[in-house]
Design a protein around this motif. Sequence first.
Motif, short mmCIF file in Angstrom:
data_model
loop_
_atom_site.label_atom_id
_atom_site.label_comp_id
_atom_site.label_asym_id
_atom_site.label_seq_id
_atom_site.Cartn_x
_atom_site.Cartn_y
_atom_site.Cartn_z
N VAL A 41 90.93 84.28 56.56
CA VAL A 41 89.92 85.36 56.01
C VAL A 41 89.02 83.96 55.15
O VAL A 41 88.34 84.32 55.08
N GLY A 42 89.27 82.91 55.78
CA GLY A 42 88.14 81.57 54.94
C GLY A 42 88.66 81.36 54.03
O GLY A 42 88.09 79.96 53.36
N VAL A 76 89.90 85.23 48.55
CA VAL A 76 88.93 85.52 49.60
C VAL A 76 89.04 87.38 50.24
O VAL A 76 90.12 86.71 50.63
N THR A 77 88.24 88.05 51.13
CA THR A 77 88.69 88.58 51.52
C THR A 77 87.76 88.88 52.66
O THR A 77 85.91 88.93 52.01
N ASN A 78 87.99 89.85 53.22
CA ASN A 78 86.56 89.98 54.70
C ASN A 78 86.64 91.75 54.67
O ASN A 78 87.63 92.68 54.11
N SER A 92 84.10 87.43 52.63
CA SER A 92 83.51 86.61 53.42
C SER A 92 83.47 87.20 54.68
O SER A 92 83.57 88.43 54.88
N ARG A 93 82.68 86.83 55.68
CA ARG A 93 82.02 87.01 57.15
C ARG A 93 82.00 88.31 57.34
O ARG A 93 82.04 89.79 57.68
N TYR A 94 80.76 88.25 56.08
CA TYR A 94 80.33 89.71 55.91
C TYR A 94 78.41 89.56 57.20
O TYR A 94 77.90 88.26 57.43
#
Lengths: 270, 251
Positions: free
Chosen positions: A14-15, A141-143, A180-182
Motif C-alpha cells: 500500500v506504500g 497507510v491505506t489504499n 495513498s494511491r488515490y
Amino acid sequence: MARIIVVTSGKGGVGKTTTSAAIAMGLAKKGHKTAVIDFDVGLRNLDLIMGCERRVVYDFVNVINGEASLRQALIKDKRCNQLYILPASQTRDKDALTQEGVGKVLEELSKDFKYIVCDSPAGIERGANLAMYFADDAFVVTNPEVSSVRDSDRMLGILASKSRRAEHDEEPINEYLLLSRYSPDRVKLGEMLSVEDVQDILSLHLLGVIPESKSVLNASNSGTPVILDEKSRAGQAYSDVVARYLGEDVPHRFINGEKKGLFGKLFRSK
Amino acid sequence: MSTDTEAPIYTKFAIEFKSSSFSVPVLVIQHTELKQIKHQLKEKIAQAPEFFKNSPLLIDLQNCNNTEQAFDLATLIEFLHTEKLFPIGISSGNEEQNKLALELHIPLHTIRNAHTESRPANQNLTPSPNEVVAEKTDNKASNTVENRLITHPIRSGQRIYAKGDLTVLSHVSAGAEIMAEGNIHVYGALRGKALAGVQGNTKSRIFCSALQAELVSIAGHYKISEELDTVDQHKPTQIFLQDQALIINNI
C-alpha cells in the motif's frame, strides 16, 4: 526524547516504505534529526528506496545482537545531513528481532534523534508488532479499497490494545490516516472508495491524501524519496503531510472531485 | 470404615456469605451547629415519618469536617437513636470520630463524594423524602453491576465482553465482536457481530444508530447479515426477542 513514529497498514503493497522514506526525508529537510528503521527483516527494501543499498555494512539485527554499534550501522543520507537510515538484515527473519533488543536500540536512538520512523512490515505478526510496540504516533497507510481498509482497521485495533502505551495504561498512540494511491477520477467512476467512504469506516484524523502518481515508481527505481520530487503531485502531498504532522495548517489537496459516487451508493446499500 | 460419629454431618452449610447491594440514605452534615441539625432533621422526619422509621443511615462528615470546627458526633448519634434512626456507618470522619464510631460498633465507610459536594444548600424547598437525604449506593455495591462503556471505535478483530450492559459511543467495525450479558447500545454504525443476553437473558435488546451488522444475536437467537436487510440500514434500529423470534425494527 525522540518521537517514535510507526508507518503501518496491515496489508502489503500500500506504500508503507515509500511513505516512511518520504516522511523521514521531509522531517529531516525541516531540520529535525531523524532516523528511519527498516523492520522488514528478510525482505529489506527501505535501503533501495532511500538509494543507499550499496553502502549497507551492518544492519538492525547486527546491532540487536551486539555485533555492531549503532554508530557503525547507521547510514548517513547523502542528500540531507539530518537523516540516518538503519537497514534491515536480508539474511535473517523476523524472529531475530526481540522486544528487548528493539527497545534498547530505540532508547539509544532517542538520546540523539528528534524523530524515529519505523517502517513496519506487512501483516500483524512479530515484525509488525515490534515496529508499532514502542510508537508514540502511528501513520496508518491505506489504499481506497475495501480489503486495505479492513486490514487498517485491524491494525488500529492492535495499536489500541497491544502497544507499550496500551499495556502501561498510558495515553494512547496518536493515530493518523494516510490515504495513498488515490485517484479522484476513479472515485468519480465509482471504482474506488472516496475519502468519505474510508473515513466512514475508520474515523481517523486524516493527515493527507497521496494521489496515484507515476513519479512514485520512478522515485523508487531511482532510489530517491518521492518527497524530493517537488514537481510531482505525490511529492507535494507528502510535503503537506509532514507540515500537517508538525502542526502547520495546510489545506487538503488532491481530493478534488470527491462526491458520493455510484460506488459509494452501491457500497452503502449492499 | 472408621468415621467419627461425634462430628455432625450437614448436607447443607449453616451459613453462607454473599455479596449484595442495597441503597442506604446518606445524611450529609453540612456544618457543626447541632441545635440547627436537630431542628431541621425533626422537620424532615415530620414530612415523611414512615420513610424514616427505623431506617439505616450513613453519616457523611466530609463537609462539616471541612469547616475545621469540632463536631460532636457522639451527641448526634445519640439523637439519631432517639429519633429511631440507625447509623450503620460514618464516612470521611477524622481520627477521633472514627475511633468513637468503632467504639459504638459503627463501621467506617469510604464513599465517593461527587454527589454530596454538589448538593445545593437550599433548605427551604420541600423536597421529596428521597431528596431530604442524598441517597447513595454503597461503593462496594456499585461495582457489582458491571456495565461497560467504550468511547472509541471498536476495530476489526477486537472482542469486547460486558457482564452487564455494553454502551459504545462510536462505531463497531466489520470483523469486531461485541458481547454483553445485558443490553447493547451502539451510538454509531454496527458493522460487526453483536450478541446480547449471552447468558440467556431473553429480555435484553440491541440498539444501534445504523444496522449493517454481520450477525446479531439475543440469548442465542441469531440472524446473519443476509437476513437483516428488511429494515433501513441507515436509521436507528432496535432488535429484541418476542415469542422466540428476533424482531428487528427501526426506532
